[in-house]
Design a protein around this motif. Structure first.
Motif, PDB file in Angstrom:
ATOM      1  N   GLY A   1      23.331 -39.312 -40.807  1.00  0.00           N
ATOM      2  CA  GLY A   1      23.458 -39.997 -39.529  1.00  0.00           C
ATOM      3  C   GLY A   1      23.755 -41.470 -39.681  1.00  0.00           C
ATOM      4  O   GLY A   1      23.603 -42.230 -38.715  1.00  0.00           O
ATOM      5  N   GLY A   2      24.141 -41.897 -40.872  1.00  0.00           N
ATOM      6  CA  GLY A   2      24.407 -43.306 -41.101  1.00  0.00           C
ATOM      7  C   GLY A   2      23.213 -44.011 -41.714  1.00  0.00           C
ATOM      8  O   GLY A   2      22.221 -43.378 -42.101  1.00  0.00           O
ATOM      9  N   PRO A   3      23.260 -45.339 -41.784  1.00  0.00           N
ATOM     10  CA  PRO A   3      22.173 -46.108 -42.406  1.00  0.00           C
ATOM     11  C   PRO A   3      20.854 -45.884 -41.682  1.00  0.00           C
ATOM     12  O   PRO A   3      20.810 -45.731 -40.460  1.00  0.00           O
ATOM     13  CB  PRO A   3      22.637 -47.563 -42.256  1.00  0.00           C
TER      14      PRO A   3
ATOM     15  N   HIS B   1      21.669 -30.227 -36.615  1.00  0.00           N
ATOM     16  CA  HIS B   1      23.040 -30.285 -37.111  1.00  0.00           C
ATOM     17  C   HIS B   1      23.922 -29.238 -36.435  1.00  0.00           C
ATOM     18  O   HIS B   1      25.151 -29.404 -36.370  1.00  0.00           O
ATOM     19  CB  HIS B   1      23.056 -30.083 -38.625  1.00  0.00           C
ATOM     20  N   ALA B   2      23.323 -28.174 -35.924  1.00  0.00           N
ATOM     21  CA  ALA B   2      24.096 -27.150 -35.212  1.00  0.00           C
ATOM     22  C   ALA B   2      24.556 -27.633 -33.845  1.00  0.00           C
ATOM     23  O   ALA B   2      25.417 -27.008 -33.222  1.00  0.00           O
ATOM     24  CB  ALA B   2      23.260 -25.883 -35.055  1.00  0.00           C
ATOM     25  N   HIS B   3      24.003 -28.749 -33.378  1.00  0.00           N
ATOM     26  CA  HIS B   3      24.293 -29.243 -32.032  1.00  0.00           C
ATOM     27  C   HIS B   3      25.177 -30.485 -32.039  1.00  0.00           C
ATOM     28  O   HIS B   3      25.436 -31.054 -30.980  1.00  0.00           O
ATOM     29  CB  HIS B   3      22.984 -29.541 -31.305  1.00  0.00           C
ATOM     30  N   ASP B   4      25.606 -30.937 -33.210  1.00  0.00           N
ATOM     31  CA  ASP B   4      26.496 -32.101 -33.326  1.00  0.00           C
ATOM     32  C   ASP B   4      25.933 -33.306 -32.584  1.00  0.00           C
ATOM     33  O   ASP B   4      26.619 -33.959 -31.785  1.00  0.00           O
ATOM     34  CB  ASP B   4      27.889 -31.757 -32.789  1.00  0.00           C
TER      35      ASP B   4
ATOM     36  N   ILE C   1      12.760 -40.040 -25.795  1.00  0.00           N
ATOM     37  CA  ILE C   1      12.732 -38.614 -25.463  1.00  0.00           C
ATOM     38  C   ILE C   1      12.335 -37.883 -26.749  1.00  0.00           C
ATOM     39  O   ILE C   1      12.960 -38.084 -27.793  1.00  0.00           O
ATOM     40  CB  ILE C   1      14.107 -38.121 -24.990  1.00  0.00           C
ATOM     41  N   LEU C   2      11.306 -37.055 -26.672  1.00  0.00           N
ATOM     42  CA  LEU C   2      10.810 -36.314 -27.831  1.00  0.00           C
ATOM     43  C   LEU C   2      11.039 -34.821 -27.612  1.00  0.00           C
ATOM     44  O   LEU C   2      10.523 -34.246 -26.648  1.00  0.00           O
ATOM     45  CB  LEU C   2       9.325 -36.591 -28.047  1.00  0.00           C
ATOM     46  N   LEU C   3      11.807 -34.206 -28.512  1.00  0.00           N
ATOM     47  CA  LEU C   3      12.107 -32.777 -28.412  1.00  0.00           C
ATOM     48  C   LEU C   3      12.080 -32.133 -29.793  1.00  0.00           C
ATOM     49  O   LEU C   3      12.355 -32.787 -30.804  1.00  0.00           O
ATOM     50  CB  LEU C   3      13.495 -32.556 -27.804  1.00  0.00           C
ATOM     51  N   GLU C   4      11.761 -30.849 -29.821  1.00  0.00           N
ATOM     52  CA  GLU C   4      11.975 -30.019 -31.006  1.00  0.00           C
ATOM     53  C   GLU C   4      13.263 -29.222 -30.778  1.00  0.00           C
ATOM     54  O   GLU C   4      13.413 -28.596 -29.734  1.00  0.00           O
ATOM     55  CB  GLU C   4      10.821 -29.036 -31.198  1.00  0.00           C
ATOM     56  N   PRO C   5      14.173 -29.204 -31.728  1.00  0.00           N
ATOM     57  CA  PRO C   5      15.354 -28.347 -31.569  1.00  0.00           C
ATOM     58  C   PRO C   5      14.979 -26.871 -31.419  1.00  0.00           C
ATOM     59  O   PRO C   5      15.657 -26.125 -30.712  1.00  0.00           O
ATOM     60  CB  PRO C   5      16.146 -28.595 -32.854  1.00  0.00           C
TER      61      PRO C   5
ATOM     62  N   TYR D   1      21.930 -28.709 -24.702  1.00  0.00           N
ATOM     63  CA  TYR D   1      20.726 -29.405 -24.247  1.00  0.00           C
ATOM     64  C   TYR D   1      20.469 -30.679 -25.053  1.00  0.00           C
ATOM     65  O   TYR D   1      20.170 -31.739 -24.487  1.00  0.00           O
ATOM     66  CB  TYR D   1      19.530 -28.463 -24.340  1.00  0.00           C
ATOM     67  N   LEU D   2      20.568 -30.601 -26.367  1.00  0.00           N
ATOM     68  CA  LEU D   2      20.318 -31.791 -27.182  1.00  0.00           C
ATOM     69  C   LEU D   2      21.409 -32.846 -26.973  1.00  0.00           C
ATOM     70  O   LEU D   2      21.123 -34.052 -26.992  1.00  0.00           O
ATOM     71  CB  LEU D   2      20.210 -31.419 -28.661  1.00  0.00           C
TER      72      LEU D   2
END
Length: 389
Positions: free
Chosen positions: A95-97, A233-236, A181-185, A199-200
């Protein structure tokens, strides 16, 4: 005998978990043995922890070698395993630095992330119903289940809970005073609820609109569990904060809070700390887990075998729904018989989990063999017969 061990447990251990189902004495791969010598196929994996199963030689070797070299140094000093693991996790996150804070567990990783969100100058957090983020006071404040929360209230406040997967409810709850916002994939504790398509991505847009952080709890779904290094990662989607633990150390206690971009700069000296977090032995164990998953192409195996298991479980009409990705699998039964299925499976030599009255969860070692999976599927109708009769 098991009864003797249970009696010892009841006399010496706090009754936080109730009486143990088994007393285990050894493990190898996806198999464990109890004090009476009975063998089981472990389809729970220490609740998604034992990524490489039990007594994997790569973890044993890494821990042994590191203990012979340097066991603990405190947070006043850095070690090579600590730095190597931080760099590796950020590379896998892709995801970068970013920056990493190491902990000893998942709930501690979430505590670190919770404090990080407060450094935005805001206090409001929006989290999902049926989510689970840990048992410490801060993590518990972010967990919606009343039975967990109410005995310990008042908890840290300013948390709004919304239905998981409901984009409109999320949009309505987030404001310009929302820190995160706090979520579990994938919600594991609820029986494996998978985030709906889009959704994500919607959560990312909503967070950006209001200047809030997007924090993904991947403690159960991360580190290859779904056939990807991280389930999101499945949700880009690129989050600001990701918390990991469980499978990271393959059974050795370790967790991490990963923060990308400006989020990685929010915690500064004096804001947070840990004595054991980033311990070189724990980091060496985690590096061995990651290296083995990469070298043995385990993530591809997880994807293929997980699909076989889901298809096989769904074939029985007493299973009304099968959910999940990779080797994080949840199923719904046609009756509230999950406790009976657990007992029937254990009698047949398989360890599963019954998180709710009508749901079964599987989170086996990622190295579960095709033969063990086939044996479980072959036994599955008989296990259900024993539970539903």
């Amino acid at each position: 005998m098991t009864s003797t061990w249970t009696e010892r447990y009841q006399h010496s251990m706090m009754n936080t978990f109730g009486p143990p189902k088994l007393t285990l004495v050894k493990g190898a791969g996806a198999h464990v043995w109890d004090v009476d010598g009975k063998e089981y196929v472990d389809l729970l994996g220490g609740i998604a922890v034992n990524a490489l199963g039990h007594a994997h030689p790569a973890v044993v070797s890494a821990v042994t070698e590191q203990l012979q070299t340097l066991g603990h140094v405190s947070n006043f000093f850095a070690t090579e395993p600590q730095l190597a693991l931080a760099e590796k996790l950020l590379a896998l996150l892709d995801g970068g630095p970013g920056k990493v804070f190491f902990t000893n567990s998942g709930t501690e990783a979430n505590e670190a992330a919770f404090k990080l969100t407060r450094r935005t100058g805001r206090t409001h957090v929006v989290a999902a119903q049926q989510g689970f983020h840990g048992r410490t006071m801060g993590a518990l404040a972010l967990t919606s289940k009343a039975a967990y929360r109410e005995p310990f209230e008042p908890l840290p406040g300013d948390v709004t809970f919304v239905p998981f997967g409901d984009e409109q409810a999320l949009a309505d709850a987030v404001t310009d005073r929302t820190a995160a916002i706090l979520l579990e994939p994938i919600q594991g504790e609820a029986g494996v609820n998978v985030a709906p398509e889009g959704y994500l991505a919607a959560a990312r847009r909503i967070a950006d609109t209001h200047g809030a952080l997007l924090w993904l709890d991947e403690i159960q779904s991360g580190m290859g569990r779904t056939g990807r290094w991280f389930a999101h990662h499945a949700h880009d989607v690129t989050p600001d904060v990701v918390t990991v633990a469980k499978g990271l150390g393959g059974g050795f206690p370790i967790g991490a809070c990963l923060a990308l971009g400006h989020a990685g700069e929010l915690l500064q000296p004096g804001n947070h700390g840990t004595t054991f977090g980033g311990n070189p032995v724990a980091c060496a164990a985690a590096l061995a887990v990651v290296a083995t998953l990469e070298a043995d192409e385990v993530l591809e195996h997880v994807t293929v075998l997980g699909q076989k298991l889901r298809d096989g479980l769904a074939a029985d009409p007493r299973v009304t729904e099968v959910r999940g990705e990779g080797l994080l699998i949840g199923l719904t039964l046609s009756e509230d018989s999950a406790a009976e299925v657990f007992a029937s499976a254990m009698a047949a030599g398989f360890i599963v989990n019954n998180p709710t009255a009508d749901r079964i969860r599987l989170a086996p070692p990622l190295v579960l063999t095709d033969d063990d999976a086939a044996a479980f599927l072959a036994a599955w109708p008989t296990i259900l017969d024993g539970a539903f009769s």
